[in-house]
Design an enzyme around this catalytic site. Structure first.
Site, PDB file in Angstrom:
ATOM      1  N   GLU A  64       0.847  -1.202   0.000  1.00 42.33           N
ATOM      2  CA  GLU A  64       0.000   0.000   0.000  1.00 42.33           C
ATOM      3  C   GLU A  64       0.882   1.252   0.000  1.00 42.33           C
ATOM      4  O   GLU A  64       1.877   1.307   0.704  1.00 42.33           O
ATOM      5  CB  GLU A  64      -0.896  -0.029   1.250  1.00 42.33           C
ATOM      6  CG  GLU A  64      -1.845   1.125   1.354  1.00 42.33           C
ATOM      7  CD  GLU A  64      -2.602   1.369   0.031  1.00 42.33           C
ATOM      8  OE1 GLU A  64      -3.275   0.455  -0.449  1.00 42.33           O
ATOM      9  OE2 GLU A  64      -2.486   2.491  -0.514  1.00 42.33           O
ATOM     10  N   PHE A  65       0.480   2.235  -0.805  1.00 40.72           N
ATOM     11  CA  PHE A  65       1.279   3.458  -0.924  1.00 40.72           C
ATOM     12  C   PHE A  65       0.545   4.700  -0.427  1.00 40.72           C
ATOM     13  O   PHE A  65       1.014   5.817  -0.643  1.00 40.72           O
ATOM     14  CB  PHE A  65       1.695   3.661  -2.395  1.00 40.72           C
ATOM     15  CG  PHE A  65       2.648   2.605  -2.875  1.00 40.72           C
ATOM     16  CD1 PHE A  65       4.027   2.771  -2.728  1.00 40.72           C
ATOM     17  CD2 PHE A  65       2.182   1.432  -3.435  1.00 40.72           C
ATOM     18  CE1 PHE A  65       4.908   1.788  -3.149  1.00 40.72           C
ATOM     19  CE2 PHE A  65       3.064   0.440  -3.859  1.00 40.72           C
ATOM     20  CZ  PHE A  65       4.429   0.615  -3.716  1.00 40.72           C
ATOM     21  N   GLU A 124      -0.920   9.037   5.011  1.00 47.39           N
ATOM     22  CA  GLU A 124      -1.868   9.555   5.990  1.00 47.39           C
ATOM     23  C   GLU A 124      -2.089  11.034   5.716  1.00 47.39           C
ATOM     24  O   GLU A 124      -1.183  11.748   5.295  1.00 47.39           O
ATOM     25  CB  GLU A 124      -1.333   9.331   7.408  1.00 47.39           C
ATOM     26  CG  GLU A 124      -1.396   7.856   7.781  1.00 47.39           C
ATOM     27  CD  GLU A 124      -0.723   7.549   9.112  1.00 47.39           C
ATOM     28  OE1 GLU A 124      -0.593   8.453   9.947  1.00 47.39           O
ATOM     29  OE2 GLU A 124      -0.325   6.389   9.286  1.00 47.39           O
ATOM     30  N   ALA A 152      13.773  20.634   3.166  1.00 47.46           N
ATOM     31  CA  ALA A 152      14.604  20.511   4.363  1.00 47.46           C
ATOM     32  C   ALA A 152      13.719  20.834   5.559  1.00 47.46           C
ATOM     33  O   ALA A 152      12.782  21.607   5.455  1.00 47.46           O
ATOM     34  CB  ALA A 152      15.768  21.484   4.282  1.00 47.46           C
ATOM     35  N   GLY A 160       9.479  11.391   9.768  1.00 48.21           N
ATOM     36  CA  GLY A 160       9.024  10.576  10.904  1.00 48.21           C
ATOM     37  C   GLY A 160       7.838   9.763  10.456  1.00 48.21           C
ATOM     38  O   GLY A 160       7.664   9.499   9.263  1.00 48.21           O
ATOM     39  N   CYS A 217       5.935   4.903   8.937  1.00 47.26           N
ATOM     40  CA  CYS A 217       6.457   4.129   7.803  1.00 47.26           C
ATOM     41  C   CYS A 217       7.926   4.398   7.490  1.00 47.26           C
ATOM     42  O   CYS A 217       8.754   3.487   7.595  1.00 47.26           O
ATOM     43  CB  CYS A 217       5.613   4.398   6.571  1.00 47.26           C
ATOM     44  SG  CYS A 217       3.973   3.679   6.724  1.00 47.26           S
ATOM     45  N   LYS A 236      10.739   3.233  10.100  1.00 44.65           N
ATOM     46  CA  LYS A 236      10.816   1.775  10.315  1.00 44.65           C
ATOM     47  C   LYS A 236      11.166   1.039   9.028  1.00 44.65           C
ATOM     48  O   LYS A 236      11.879   0.046   9.054  1.00 44.65           O
ATOM     49  CB  LYS A 236       9.518   1.249  10.950  1.00 44.65           C
ATOM     50  CG  LYS A 236       8.417   0.879   9.988  1.00 44.65           C
ATOM     51  CD  LYS A 236       7.305   0.120  10.694  1.00 44.65           C
ATOM     52  CE  LYS A 236       6.061  -0.014   9.843  1.00 44.65           C
ATOM     53  NZ  LYS A 236       6.192  -0.623   8.536  1.00 44.65           N
ATOM     54  N   LYS A 258       3.087  14.712  10.629  1.00 46.81           N
ATOM     55  CA  LYS A 258       2.913  15.608   9.485  1.00 46.81           C
ATOM     56  C   LYS A 258       1.518  16.213   9.581  1.00 46.81           C
ATOM     57  O   LYS A 258       0.709  15.768  10.403  1.00 46.81           O
ATOM     58  CB  LYS A 258       3.117  14.867   8.168  1.00 46.81           C
ATOM     59  CG  LYS A 258       2.083  13.806   7.874  1.00 46.81           C
ATOM     60  CD  LYS A 258       2.300  13.309   6.467  1.00 46.81           C
ATOM     61  CE  LYS A 258       1.330  12.238   6.084  1.00 46.81           C
ATOM     62  NZ  LYS A 258       1.558  11.714   4.762  1.00 46.81           N
ATOM     63  N   ARG A 284       3.263   8.585  15.623  1.00 48.88           N
ATOM     64  CA  ARG A 284       4.308   7.556  15.678  1.00 48.88           C
ATOM     65  C   ARG A 284       5.613   8.088  15.077  1.00 48.88           C
ATOM     66  O   ARG A 284       5.615   8.613  13.963  1.00 48.88           O
ATOM     67  CB  ARG A 284       3.838   6.294  14.938  1.00 48.88           C
ATOM     68  CG  ARG A 284       2.752   5.561  15.704  1.00 48.88           C
ATOM     69  CD  ARG A 284       2.243   4.354  14.954  1.00 48.88           C
ATOM     70  NE  ARG A 284       1.318   4.703  13.888  1.00 48.88           N
ATOM     71  CZ  ARG A 284       0.671   3.801  13.133  1.00 48.88           C
ATOM     72  NH1 ARG A 284       0.869   2.524  13.342  1.00 48.88           N
ATOM     73  NH2 ARG A 284      -0.159   4.187  12.190  1.00 48.88           N
TER      74      ARG A 284
HETATM   75  N1  LIG Z   1      -0.028   4.107   7.959  1.00 49.90           N
HETATM   76  C1  LIG Z   1       0.403   4.270   6.718  1.00 49.90           C
HETATM   77  O1  LIG Z   1       0.469   5.392   6.193  1.00 49.90           O
HETATM   78  C2  LIG Z   1       0.852   3.083   5.897  1.00 49.90           C
HETATM   79  C3  LIG Z   1       1.023   3.230   4.519  1.00 49.90           C
HETATM   80  C4  LIG Z   1       1.421   2.132   3.775  1.00 49.90           C
HETATM   81  C5  LIG Z   1       1.670   0.925   4.392  1.00 49.90           C
HETATM   82  N2  LIG Z   1       1.517   0.810   5.753  1.00 49.90           N
HETATM   83  C6  LIG Z   1       1.771  -0.503   6.364  1.00 49.90           C
HETATM   84  O2  LIG Z   1       0.503  -1.120   6.628  1.00 49.90           O
HETATM   85  C7  LIG Z   1       0.560  -1.880   7.837  1.00 49.90           C
HETATM   86  C8  LIG Z   1      -0.498  -1.395   8.798  1.00 49.90           C
HETATM   87  O3  LIG Z   1      -0.198  -0.045   9.140  1.00 49.90           O
HETATM   88  P1  LIG Z   1      -1.251   0.904   9.874  1.00 49.90           P
HETATM   89  O4  LIG Z   1      -0.648   2.247   9.924  1.00 49.90           O
HETATM   90  O5  LIG Z   1      -2.594   0.714   9.296  1.00 49.90           O
HETATM   91  O6  LIG Z   1      -1.222   0.265  11.344  1.00 49.90           O
HETATM   92  P2  LIG Z   1      -2.197   0.573  12.537  1.00 49.90           P
HETATM   93  O7  LIG Z   1      -1.429   0.330  13.774  1.00 49.90           O
HETATM   94  O8  LIG Z   1      -2.897   1.878  12.328  1.00 49.90           O
HETATM   95  O9  LIG Z   1      -3.324  -0.551  12.390  1.00 49.90           O
HETATM   96  C9  LIG Z   1      -3.125  -1.891  12.660  1.00 49.90           C
HETATM   97  C10 LIG Z   1      -4.424  -2.451  13.248  1.00 49.90           C
HETATM   98  O10 LIG Z   1      -4.291  -3.853  13.379  1.00 49.90           O
HETATM   99  C11 LIG Z   1      -4.926  -4.255  14.582  1.00 49.90           C
HETATM  100  N3  LIG Z   1      -4.407  -5.560  14.956  1.00 49.90           N
HETATM  101  C12 LIG Z   1      -3.228  -5.876  15.565  1.00 49.90           C
HETATM  102  N4  LIG Z   1      -3.127  -7.203  15.697  1.00 49.90           N
HETATM  103  C13 LIG Z   1      -4.272  -7.729  15.198  1.00 49.90           C
HETATM  104  C14 LIG Z   1      -4.770  -9.041  15.075  1.00 49.90           C
HETATM  105  N5  LIG Z   1      -4.069 -10.083  15.514  1.00 49.90           N
HETATM  106  N6  LIG Z   1      -5.978  -9.233  14.525  1.00 49.90           N
HETATM  107  C15 LIG Z   1      -6.709  -8.184  14.086  1.00 49.90           C
HETATM  108  N7  LIG Z   1      -6.291  -6.906  14.173  1.00 49.90           N
HETATM  109  C16 LIG Z   1      -5.089  -6.686  14.726  1.00 49.90           C
HETATM  110  C17 LIG Z   1      -4.604  -3.132  15.542  1.00 49.90           C
HETATM  111  O11 LIG Z   1      -5.505  -3.117  16.645  1.00 49.90           O
HETATM  112  C18 LIG Z   1      -4.739  -1.904  14.636  1.00 49.90           C
HETATM  113  O12 LIG Z   1      -6.066  -1.398  14.659  1.00 49.90           O
HETATM  114  C19 LIG Z   1       1.991  -1.746   8.336  1.00 49.90           C
HETATM  115  O13 LIG Z   1       2.751  -2.807   7.824  1.00 49.90           O
HETATM  116  C20 LIG Z   1       2.461  -0.443   7.694  1.00 49.90           C
HETATM  117  O14 LIG Z   1       3.857  -0.401   7.524  1.00 49.90           O
HETATM  118  C21 LIG Z   1       1.098   1.859   6.509  1.00 49.90           C
END
Ligand SMILES: NC(=O)c1ccc[n+]([C@@H]2O[C@H](COP(=O)([O-])OP(=O)(O)OC[C@H]3O[C@@H](n4cnc5c(N)ncnc54)[C@H](O)[C@@H]3O)[C@@H](O)[C@H]2O)c1
Length: 448
Positions: free
Chosen positions: A157-158, A161, A261, A266, A269, A272, A329, A336
């Site tokens: 996913e790209f 937020e 700049a 932060g 994504c 980490k 942002k 986070r």
């Molecule tokens: N946030 C972003 O902008 C973004 C963009 C692209 C990719 N990603 C990737 O997508 C993934 C998810 O990121 P996110 O920001 O949505 O995370 P997040 O922490 O907002 O959401 C994760 C959700 O999963 C739930 N969860 C945890 N364990 C669970 C389980 N066993 N069963 C069911 N639900 C469970 C949590 O309660 C939480 O609501 C990560 O790998 C992240 O790197 C995030």
């Protein structure tokens, strides 16, 4: 055709993905382990701040195409397509922790073993996972369910937020990692409504798809660190990084975006994912040189900024700093790995009192810092009696403030701008001492 979709993990990615697919006619069940979150969502309340998401939630709850549950079994029975949108947080050594993904995959395998209906299933890793993970998951299902058709595909996913709904609805590209014709067909059908204007869907093997996501984030982080490294040089030289940015950004080979700049990157994504990429390569004996430096530069940037603040405020103990913006942002409540922490923590450590204001993120900030910070209900209240203002996030409401009101609230008109919101010349005219990133400081006579 419309699909039955189970989304596991209803956070920033899962919620947006689930609701956008519901919006295009699919039937979606979103699962989360957080009972409170699920109840809130079923009542039509968003647990996060994300522009445009509330309307999608309300509409798709009303028309019955989206619902929320804590029951994974129910969702797995329901969904032909199961999207894994689970967290992959960093471990101590920087590598991505994929335990949630594998724990859920094991449970899905058990649930499918118990399921008498032998319908094919498409499991999709939407989480950002180390290259090779989707193939490991495929092996897990092949071993646990040798007689069943379970395909695991990668679909990183790209979305960003703050503009997540728009990004999902109009992706610049969709990456599908699979070598299975059925999986490709299903994923193409699901994404078709979002690429009507002709943006590409690239289909590749699972591991290349996974690496594409890490490579994209590392490249974005690299651009930011590149400019930040140059900004230190600009400050020493008396040059202006904003002018340099315009000069190089107009070269189409370079492009204009992600060249700002500031305090550094932060969020949940970039930090980490850069670390996880380094560790993932290391585990195969590949030692990057360039990519680890991205993070070093990122940290040095905030340290340098804080050093300038502390030096200017000497003696620092008992000083009070107003902080505008904590979210990593603008347009999100997500804190986070927020760059603001890299300012707040050393200021608190030095005995400076910090009063924070953020339009959306304060409840999350309060959960992290409790009484160690003071909190303000408005950007001007935040300035009351402050020795300096520090700007850490470029929310729009900070861009055109009432400078007279600001001056009247502050003990002295001193600003450290980590986002280069104002012009140093104009700030000098307004009588502010103004320090920013990679540009000459503005110091009215009689100050500093
Ligand atoms: N946030 C972003 O902008 C973004 C963009 C692209 C990719 N990603 C990737 O997508 C993934 C998810 O990121 P996110 O920001 O949505 O995370 P997040 O922490 O907002 O959401 C994760 C959700 O999963 C739930 N969860 C945890 N364990 C669970 C389980 N066993 N069963 C069911 N639900 C469970 C949590 O309660 C939480 O609501 C990560 O790998 C992240 O790197 C995030």
């Amino acid at each position: 055709m419309a699909y039955r979709i189970a989304v596991v993990g209803s956070g920033y990615v899962g919620l947006v993905t689930g609701l956008c697919f519901a919006e295009t006619g699919n039937h979606v069940v979103c699962v989360d382990i957080d009972q409170q979150k699920v109840e809130q969502l079923n009542r039509g309340q968003l647990p996060i701040y994300e522009p445009g998401l509330g309307v999608l939630l309300e509409r798709n709850l009303r028309n019955g195409r989206a619902r929320f549950t804590t029951d994974l079994a129910e969702a797995v029975r329901f969904g032909t397509v199961v999207l894994l949108c689970l967290p992959t947080p960093p471990q101590e050594d920087g590598s991505a922790d994929v335990q949630h993904v594998f724990a859920v995959a094991e449970r899905i395998a058990t649930l499918l073993q118990q399921d008498s209906v032998h319908e094919p299933r498409l499991i999709v890793t939407k989480s950002t996972v180390p290259p090779g993970t989707t193939q490991r998951l495929q092996a897990l299902f092949a071993q646990r369910l040798p007689d069943r058709r379970v395909v695991v595909a990668s679909n990183p996913e790209f979305l960003r937020e703050g503009t997540a709904v728009e990004d999902f609805m109009k992706p610049e590209r969709v990456i599908i990692g699979t070598r299975d014709a059925w999986a490709e067909h299903v994923l193409r059908e699901l994404y078709e409504p979002f690429v009507r204007s002709g943006n590409p869907i690239y289909v590749m093997d699972e591991t290349s798809a996974e690496l594409t996501k890490y490579a994209a984030n590392a490249m974005l982080a690299l651009r930011i660190s590149f400019m930040n490294e140059l900004s230190a040089y600009c400050e020493a030289l008396g040059a202006d990084i904003e002018k340099v940015r315009l000069g190089i950004g107009s070269d189409s080979r370079i492009g204009k975006r992600y060249l700002f700049a500031g305090l550094g990157y932060g969020g949940s994504c970039l930090p980490k994912d850069v670390r996880a990429l380094v560790q993932s390569a290391r585990s195969l004996g590949v030692h990057f040189r360039l990519i680890p430096a991205i993070e070093e530069v990122n940290h040095a940037q905030a340290e340098r900024f804080v050093g300038r603040i502390l030096k200017r405020l000497e003696p620092v103990h008992g000083r009070c700093v107003a902080l505008w913006g904590v979210a990593f942002k603008p347009n999100t409540d997500d804190i986070r790995e927020a760059p603001a922490f890299r300012v707040i923590d050393p200021l608190l450590h030095a005995g400076v009192c910090v009063r924070a204001y953020d339009p959306e993120a304060l409840p999350n900030v309060q959960r992290r810092y409790g009484e160690r910070l003071q909190y303000a209900a408005s950007m001007y209240e935040c300035l009351e009696g402050a020795d300096a203002l520090v700007i850490a996030t470029e929310w729009n409401e900070f861009r055109n403030p009432d400078f007279e009101l600001m001056r009247s609230r502050m003990r002295q008109p001193l600003i450290f701008d980590g986002r280069n919101l104002f012009s140093p010349e104009e700030m000098l005219e307004r009588g502010f001492e103004y320090h920013s990133i990679g540009r000459p400081s503005a110091v009215p006579s009689g100050m500093a």
